[in-house]
Design a protein around this motif. Sequence first.
Motif, PDB file in Angstrom:
ATOM      1  N   UNK A  64       0.808  -1.210   0.000  1.00  0.00           N
ATOM      2  CA  UNK A  64       0.000   0.000   0.000  1.00  0.00           C
ATOM      3  C   UNK A  64       0.848   1.270   0.000  1.00  0.00           C
ATOM      4  N   UNK A  65       0.261   2.333  -0.531  1.00  0.00           N
ATOM      5  CA  UNK A  65       0.891   3.657  -0.525  1.00  0.00           C
ATOM      6  C   UNK A  65       0.445   4.505   0.665  1.00  0.00           C
ATOM      7  N   UNK A  66      -0.334   3.973   1.559  1.00  0.00           N
ATOM      8  CA  UNK A  66      -0.995   4.771   2.593  1.00  0.00           C
ATOM      9  C   UNK A  66      -0.030   5.503   3.518  1.00  0.00           C
ATOM     10  N   UNK A  67       1.192   5.032   3.630  1.00  0.00           N
ATOM     11  CA  UNK A  67       2.196   5.736   4.444  1.00  0.00           C
ATOM     12  C   UNK A  67       3.152   6.562   3.591  1.00  0.00           C
ATOM     13  N   UNK A  68       2.830   6.737   2.328  1.00  0.00           N
ATOM     14  CA  UNK A  68       3.688   7.516   1.451  1.00  0.00           C
ATOM     15  C   UNK A  68       4.632   6.648   0.656  1.00  0.00           C
ATOM     16  N   UNK A  69       5.539   7.318  -0.061  1.00  0.00           N
ATOM     17  CA  UNK A  69       6.447   6.616  -0.968  1.00  0.00           C
ATOM     18  C   UNK A  69       7.914   6.910  -0.665  1.00  0.00           C
ATOM     19  N   UNK A  70       8.177   7.650   0.411  1.00  0.00           N
ATOM     20  CA  UNK A  70       9.543   8.060   0.741  1.00  0.00           C
ATOM     21  C   UNK A  70      10.004   7.402   2.029  1.00  0.00           C
ATOM     22  N   UNK A  71      11.291   7.053   2.084  1.00  0.00           N
ATOM     23  CA  UNK A  71      11.864   6.506   3.309  1.00  0.00           C
ATOM     24  C   UNK A  71      12.132   7.565   4.362  1.00  0.00           C
ATOM     25  N   UNK A  72      12.137   8.815   3.988  1.00  0.00           N
ATOM     26  CA  UNK A  72      12.479   9.876   4.934  1.00  0.00           C
ATOM     27  C   UNK A  72      11.448   9.928   6.055  1.00  0.00           C
ATOM     28  N   UNK A  73      11.947   9.969   7.283  1.00  0.00           N
ATOM     29  CA  UNK A  73      11.071   9.867   8.449  1.00  0.00           C
ATOM     30  C   UNK A  73      10.021  10.965   8.492  1.00  0.00           C
ATOM     31  N   UNK A  74      10.382  12.163   8.015  1.00  0.00           N
ATOM     32  CA  UNK A  74       9.439  13.278   8.068  1.00  0.00           C
ATOM     33  C   UNK A  74       8.333  13.154   7.020  1.00  0.00           C
ATOM     34  N   UNK A  85      -0.137  14.101  -1.618  1.00  0.00           N
ATOM     35  CA  UNK A  85      -1.478  14.070  -2.180  1.00  0.00           C
ATOM     36  C   UNK A  85      -1.856  12.636  -2.547  1.00  0.00           C
ATOM     37  N   UNK A  86      -2.330  12.408  -3.779  1.00  0.00           N
ATOM     38  CA  UNK A  86      -2.886  11.093  -4.104  1.00  0.00           C
ATOM     39  C   UNK A  86      -1.832  10.000  -4.217  1.00  0.00           C
ATOM     40  N   UNK A  87      -0.534  10.344  -4.205  1.00  0.00           N
ATOM     41  CA  UNK A  87       0.486   9.295  -4.183  1.00  0.00           C
ATOM     42  C   UNK A  87       0.445   8.503  -2.883  1.00  0.00           C
ATOM     43  N   UNK A  88      -0.171   9.061  -1.844  1.00  0.00           N
ATOM     44  CA  UNK A  88      -0.283   8.367  -0.562  1.00  0.00           C
ATOM     45  C   UNK A  88      -1.642   7.699  -0.407  1.00  0.00           C
ATOM     46  N   UNK A  89      -2.292   7.411  -1.526  1.00  0.00           N
ATOM     47  CA  UNK A  89      -3.584   6.732  -1.510  1.00  0.00           C
ATOM     48  C   UNK A  89      -3.540   5.513  -2.424  1.00  0.00           C
TER      49      UNK A  89
END
Length: 404
Positions: A64-74, A85-89
């Motif tokens: 799932x993309x629900x937590x985003x697509x980046x490893x960066x903690x922030x 935006x919709x990349x986290x859906x």
Amino acid sequence: MLTPAATDAVAYDPFSYDVQEDPYPVYAWMRENAPVYRNEERDFYALSRHADVLAAMRDPETYTNRNGISLESSLWGPQAYKNVFFLALDPPDHTALRGIVQKQFTPRTVARRADRIRELTRRRLEPLIEQDRFDFARDFAAAVPNDVVCEMLGIPEADWDTIRFDTDLLTKREHASDERSPDTLAAAFRLATYYVHLVADLRKRPGDDLTSLLTQADAGGVRLTDSEIVAFLFLIVSGGNESTGKLIGNAWYHGWRVPDVQRAGLGGRFADWAGETLRFDSSSQMTSRTTTRDVRLHGTDVPAGSRVVLLHASGNRDRRVFDDPDRFDIDRNTKKMLSFGAGPHHCLGGALAMLEIPIVLEEVAAHVAEYDLDMAAARRVHSAHQRGFASLPCVPVTRRVPSR
């Protein structure tokens, strides 16, 4: 350059400057020895083989993309939607929001921009091309895609370079750290403030640009908020500036590195040059997902709720799919490359990038028959996600008289 032997254990850390300088030997080791790699310190798994990356991209129910697509903690976690935006859906929510802008990025729609892209390219190129030396990455390759996307979004031309400067700073990280630098935080604040005012202005006086479209649009009867539109602006400007701009620089670098590629590329093989660069040295190196269930892959158990890095840049070098994958081959069939992703999150701007890059290369080739690079003065971007050059000093060796 890292050249690990097959029997040596390799530590893959995408935030390491050493890895960022040349990640491909590390990827090669991972594909053969640890196709499901575990980084305990940063708490993620990484998939490096083409088939595994492709399958994960096509399976949003498991990855799932629900937590985003980046490893960066922030940028990771349930709040990721506020940033990307919709990349986290996932579908169907992702499908509804992406559908608002999808028509603006189809091959047929972006093809209408070809003449304007060529015009913007020439405007950036003409002050540079007669110089004995110019910075191909900083002053040209990064500038043209930024100009194109800023104009699409209704950003006034006087602000384009300021937007590009601050967008470049968004990827700045200290060595082996995923924390944002003070410069990055300041740039993010400036951009957010600018975009908030832009959205407010275009809500009152909409034009025929993409931001105005978003201010008037809704998804399933729900009007987009200013915050959602601002998140989209961050997303689309970064995509145009970072990924496309760095890919153009990477193509120019490999043309210098492989003389046959330079000759063929400048001789008219612009689309092939762009396509093989996307496979061989993609500016976008990876994306991340979260597992929704326990997964067992290549004898490794990946628990539900795990962060998983999908290394499409590694999949592009997988010998199981591409013959002699570590050779830049301008004659190669690149249809199976993963640089634009796959599945519901296939890159929105892929068609625009594949229109822009050959145009930019063609316009330079109209003036330059041969070139050299000053690699002693070149400087790479240090980013876990993006690969390319911040500075790439170029010396035209022979020139053409362009025919218009």
